[in-house]
Design an enzyme around this catalytic site. Structure first.
Site, PDB file in Angstrom:
ATOM      1  N   LYS A  40      -8.701  -5.582 -13.741  1.00  0.00           N
ATOM      2  CA  LYS A  40      -7.577  -5.846 -13.525  1.00  0.00           C
ATOM      3  C   LYS A  40      -6.028  -4.866 -13.487  1.00  0.00           C
ATOM      4  O   LYS A  40      -5.053  -5.141 -13.273  1.00  0.00           O
ATOM      5  CB  LYS A  40      -6.958  -7.272 -13.852  1.00  0.00           C
ATOM      6  CG  LYS A  40      -8.402  -8.129 -14.074  1.00  0.00           C
ATOM      7  CD  LYS A  40      -8.356  -9.598 -14.549  1.00  0.00           C
ATOM      8  CE  LYS A  40      -9.815 -10.270 -14.100  1.00  0.00           C
ATOM      9  NZ  LYS A  40      -9.613 -12.027 -15.087  1.00  0.00           N
ATOM     10  N   GLY A  41      -6.115  -4.408 -14.840  1.00  0.00           N
ATOM     11  CA  GLY A  41      -5.108  -3.582 -15.082  1.00  0.00           C
ATOM     12  C   GLY A  41      -3.992  -2.819 -14.079  1.00  0.00           C
ATOM     13  O   GLY A  41      -2.985  -2.669 -14.196  1.00  0.00           O
ATOM     14  N   GLU A  96      -5.068   4.040 -12.108  1.00  0.00           N
ATOM     15  CA  GLU A  96      -4.524   3.233 -13.004  1.00  0.00           C
ATOM     16  C   GLU A  96      -3.401   2.825 -13.671  1.00  0.00           C
ATOM     17  O   GLU A  96      -2.572   4.153 -13.723  1.00  0.00           O
ATOM     18  CB  GLU A  96      -5.379   4.514 -14.350  1.00  0.00           C
ATOM     19  CG  GLU A  96      -7.032   4.446 -14.297  1.00  0.00           C
ATOM     20  CD  GLU A  96      -7.668   2.629 -15.164  1.00  0.00           C
ATOM     21  OE1 GLU A  96      -7.073   2.463 -15.325  1.00  0.00           O
ATOM     22  OE2 GLU A  96      -8.656   2.439 -15.387  1.00  0.00           O
ATOM     23  N   ASP A  97      -3.676   2.150 -14.255  1.00  0.00           N
ATOM     24  CA  ASP A  97      -2.289   1.545 -15.339  1.00  0.00           C
ATOM     25  C   ASP A  97      -2.182   2.688 -16.990  1.00  0.00           C
ATOM     26  O   ASP A  97      -1.349   2.417 -16.593  1.00  0.00           O
ATOM     27  CB  ASP A  97      -2.244   0.198 -16.010  1.00  0.00           C
ATOM     28  CG  ASP A  97      -4.050  -0.326 -16.387  1.00  0.00           C
ATOM     29  OD1 ASP A  97      -4.547   0.613 -16.389  1.00  0.00           O
ATOM     30  OD2 ASP A  97      -4.008  -1.765 -17.102  1.00  0.00           O
ATOM     31  N   ASP A 100      -6.357   5.345 -22.410  1.00  0.00           N
ATOM     32  CA  ASP A 100      -6.453   5.295 -23.351  1.00  0.00           C
ATOM     33  C   ASP A 100      -7.079   6.370 -24.298  1.00  0.00           C
ATOM     34  O   ASP A 100      -7.381   7.843 -24.826  1.00  0.00           O
ATOM     35  CB  ASP A 100      -6.611   3.434 -23.520  1.00  0.00           C
ATOM     36  CG  ASP A 100      -6.955   3.081 -25.338  1.00  0.00           C
ATOM     37  OD1 ASP A 100      -6.342   4.562 -26.022  1.00  0.00           O
ATOM     38  OD2 ASP A 100      -6.384   2.389 -25.719  1.00  0.00           O
ATOM     39  N   PHE A 149      -0.662  -0.444 -29.388  1.00  0.00           N
ATOM     40  CA  PHE A 149      -1.045  -1.594 -28.697  1.00  0.00           C
ATOM     41  C   PHE A 149       0.313  -1.986 -27.506  1.00  0.00           C
ATOM     42  O   PHE A 149       1.058  -2.769 -28.181  1.00  0.00           O
ATOM     43  CB  PHE A 149      -1.636  -2.816 -29.383  1.00  0.00           C
ATOM     44  CG  PHE A 149      -2.558  -3.511 -28.524  1.00  0.00           C
ATOM     45  CD1 PHE A 149      -3.325  -3.371 -27.627  1.00  0.00           C
ATOM     46  CD2 PHE A 149      -1.776  -4.991 -27.945  1.00  0.00           C
ATOM     47  CE1 PHE A 149      -4.380  -3.714 -27.471  1.00  0.00           C
ATOM     48  CE2 PHE A 149      -2.607  -5.818 -27.087  1.00  0.00           C
ATOM     49  CZ  PHE A 149      -4.165  -5.073 -26.274  1.00  0.00           C
ATOM     50  N   VAL A 150      -0.502  -2.132 -26.439  1.00  0.00           N
ATOM     51  CA  VAL A 150       1.430  -1.998 -25.526  1.00  0.00           C
ATOM     52  C   VAL A 150       0.509  -3.264 -24.682  1.00  0.00           C
ATOM     53  O   VAL A 150      -0.617  -3.564 -23.849  1.00  0.00           O
ATOM     54  CB  VAL A 150       1.546  -1.425 -25.400  1.00  0.00           C
ATOM     55  CG1 VAL A 150       2.039  -0.477 -25.745  1.00  0.00           C
ATOM     56  CG2 VAL A 150       0.308  -0.397 -23.621  1.00  0.00           C
ATOM     57  N   ASP A 156      -3.271  -6.145 -20.645  1.00  0.00           N
ATOM     58  CA  ASP A 156      -2.782  -7.520 -20.649  1.00  0.00           C
ATOM     59  C   ASP A 156      -3.281  -7.836 -22.834  1.00  0.00           C
ATOM     60  O   ASP A 156      -4.130  -6.532 -22.991  1.00  0.00           O
ATOM     61  CB  ASP A 156      -3.905  -8.247 -20.229  1.00  0.00           C
ATOM     62  CG  ASP A 156      -5.411  -7.805 -20.620  1.00  0.00           C
ATOM     63  OD1 ASP A 156      -5.828  -6.817 -20.633  1.00  0.00           O
ATOM     64  OD2 ASP A 156      -6.473  -8.415 -21.358  1.00  0.00           O
ATOM     65  N   ARG A 162       0.177 -10.277 -18.418  1.00  0.00           N
ATOM     66  CA  ARG A 162       0.042  -8.885 -17.334  1.00  0.00           C
ATOM     67  C   ARG A 162       1.835  -8.953 -16.645  1.00  0.00           C
ATOM     68  O   ARG A 162       1.660  -7.599 -15.720  1.00  0.00           O
ATOM     69  CB  ARG A 162      -1.304  -9.067 -16.497  1.00  0.00           C
ATOM     70  CG  ARG A 162      -2.480  -8.606 -17.754  1.00  0.00           C
ATOM     71  CD  ARG A 162      -4.097  -8.635 -16.218  1.00  0.00           C
ATOM     72  NE  ARG A 162      -5.245  -9.324 -16.465  1.00  0.00           N
ATOM     73  CZ  ARG A 162      -5.918  -7.900 -17.615  1.00  0.00           C
ATOM     74  NH1 ARG A 162      -5.270  -6.884 -17.421  1.00  0.00           N
ATOM     75  NH2 ARG A 162      -7.080  -8.074 -17.816  1.00  0.00           N
TER      76      ARG A 162
HETATM   77  C1  PRP Z   1      -8.330  -0.620 -19.282  1.00  0.00           C
HETATM   78  C2  PRP Z   1      -7.189   0.101 -18.624  1.00  0.00           C
HETATM   79  C3  PRP Z   1      -7.964   1.198 -18.634  1.00  0.00           C
HETATM   80  C4  PRP Z   1      -8.824   1.361 -19.593  1.00  0.00           C
HETATM   81  C5  PRP Z   1      -8.927   2.342 -20.276  1.00  0.00           C
HETATM   82  O1  PRP Z   1      -8.879  -1.482 -18.223  1.00  0.00           O
HETATM   83  O2  PRP Z   1      -6.690  -0.408 -17.223  1.00  0.00           O
HETATM   84  O3  PRP Z   1      -9.023   0.731 -17.095  1.00  0.00           O
HETATM   85  O4  PRP Z   1      -8.441   0.146 -20.392  1.00  0.00           O
HETATM   86  O5  PRP Z   1      -8.889   2.744 -21.267  1.00  0.00           O
HETATM   87  P1  PRP Z   1      -9.761   4.265 -21.460  1.00  0.00           P
HETATM   88  O6  PRP Z   1      -9.006   5.039 -20.977  1.00  0.00           O
HETATM   89  O7  PRP Z   1      -9.508   3.287 -23.732  1.00  0.00           O
HETATM   90  O8  PRP Z   1     -10.996   4.067 -21.349  1.00  0.00           O
HETATM   91  P2  PRP Z   1      -9.283  -3.085 -19.222  1.00  0.00           P
HETATM   92  O9  PRP Z   1     -11.004  -2.395 -20.306  1.00  0.00           O
HETATM   93  O10 PRP Z   1      -8.516  -3.204 -20.381  1.00  0.00           O
HETATM   94  O11 PRP Z   1      -9.876  -4.281 -18.731  1.00  0.00           O
HETATM   95  P3  PRP Z   1      -8.701  -4.514 -17.951  1.00  0.00           P
HETATM   96  O12 PRP Z   1      -8.153  -3.358 -16.600  1.00  0.00           O
HETATM   97  O13 PRP Z   1      -9.214  -5.810 -16.650  1.00  0.00           O
HETATM   98  O14 PRP Z   1      -7.729  -5.259 -17.989  1.00  0.00           O
END
Ligand code: PRP
Length: 175
Positions: A40-41, A96-97, A100, A149-150, A156, A162
């Site tokens: 969703k991010g 992508e948002d 990580d 942690f942001v 979220d 969000r």
């Molecule tokens: C977040 C973000 C990326 C992923 C990055 O999604 O949107 O897709 O984490 O993390 P990584 O580089 O460690 O793989 P999340 O899994 O939190 O789902 P969301 O977007 O629905 O919150």
């Protein structure tokens, strides 16, 4: 946990997305561009970045879920919603948002590459520095940020925050 200091303001996000959009517009002029956001991010970056790209593009969405702890990616990804259309021969830009660990992106790249797009690149608003478990090739990066942690602007904490129009750091409230 409470909302801490603002790491990236609304104005800074707007300005950077406009720059990225202008760059993408030049790079993809005359090409069949498909933006793919990862729910969703990335919903907010998708809405704002796409409006800064002056091309007749298409959009699509994927939803993925990573197994493992709530605030950490395990690298094992399950597709909850796949793309609506095929991407063979199309120029695909993943939106992508945040990157990580980089594991989600690595999985997505492999998953989409076998579908034989004409090109496959990544635009990420945020990339955390120093903690990628796999090398991340992002062609367009909004901001490099420290590994805090942001939340906000799509990101979220257990589903909440969000909708904040900026990116902020979460802080322990202490006792
Ligand atoms: C977040 C973000 C990326 C992923 C990055 O999604 O949107 O897709 O984490 O993390 P990584 O580089 O460690 O793989 P999340 O899994 O939190 O789902 P969301 O977007 O629905 O919150």
């Amino acid at each position: 946990m409470k909302i801490g200091r603002v790491l990236i303001s609304t104005e800074d996000i707007d300005r950077r997305l406009a720059e990225m959009g202008a760059e993408i517009t030049e790079d993809y002029r005359g090409k069949d561009l498909l933006l793919v956001a990862v729910l969703k991010g990335a919903f907010m970056v998708m809405a704002d970045l796409s409006r800064q790209i002056d091309l007749p593009l298409d959009i699509d969405f994927m939803a993925v879920s990573s197994y493992g702890a709530a605030t950490q990616t395990s690298g094992v990804v399950r597709i909850l919603k796949d793309l609506d259309a095929e991407i063979a021969g199309r120029h695909v830009l993943i939106v992508e948002d945040i990157v990580d660990s980089g594991l989600t992106l690595e999985y997505l790249r492999k998953n989409l590459e076998v579908r034989e797009p004409a090109s496959l690149e990544v635009a990420a608003l945020l990339v955390k520095t120093g903690i990628q478990q796999v090398p991340v090739a992002c062609r367009y990066v909004g901001f490099e940020i420290p590994p805090d942690f942001v939340i906000g602007y799509g990101l979220d904490l257990v589903g909440k925050y969000r909708n904040l129009p900026y990116v902020a750091v979460m802080e322990d409230e202490g006792f």
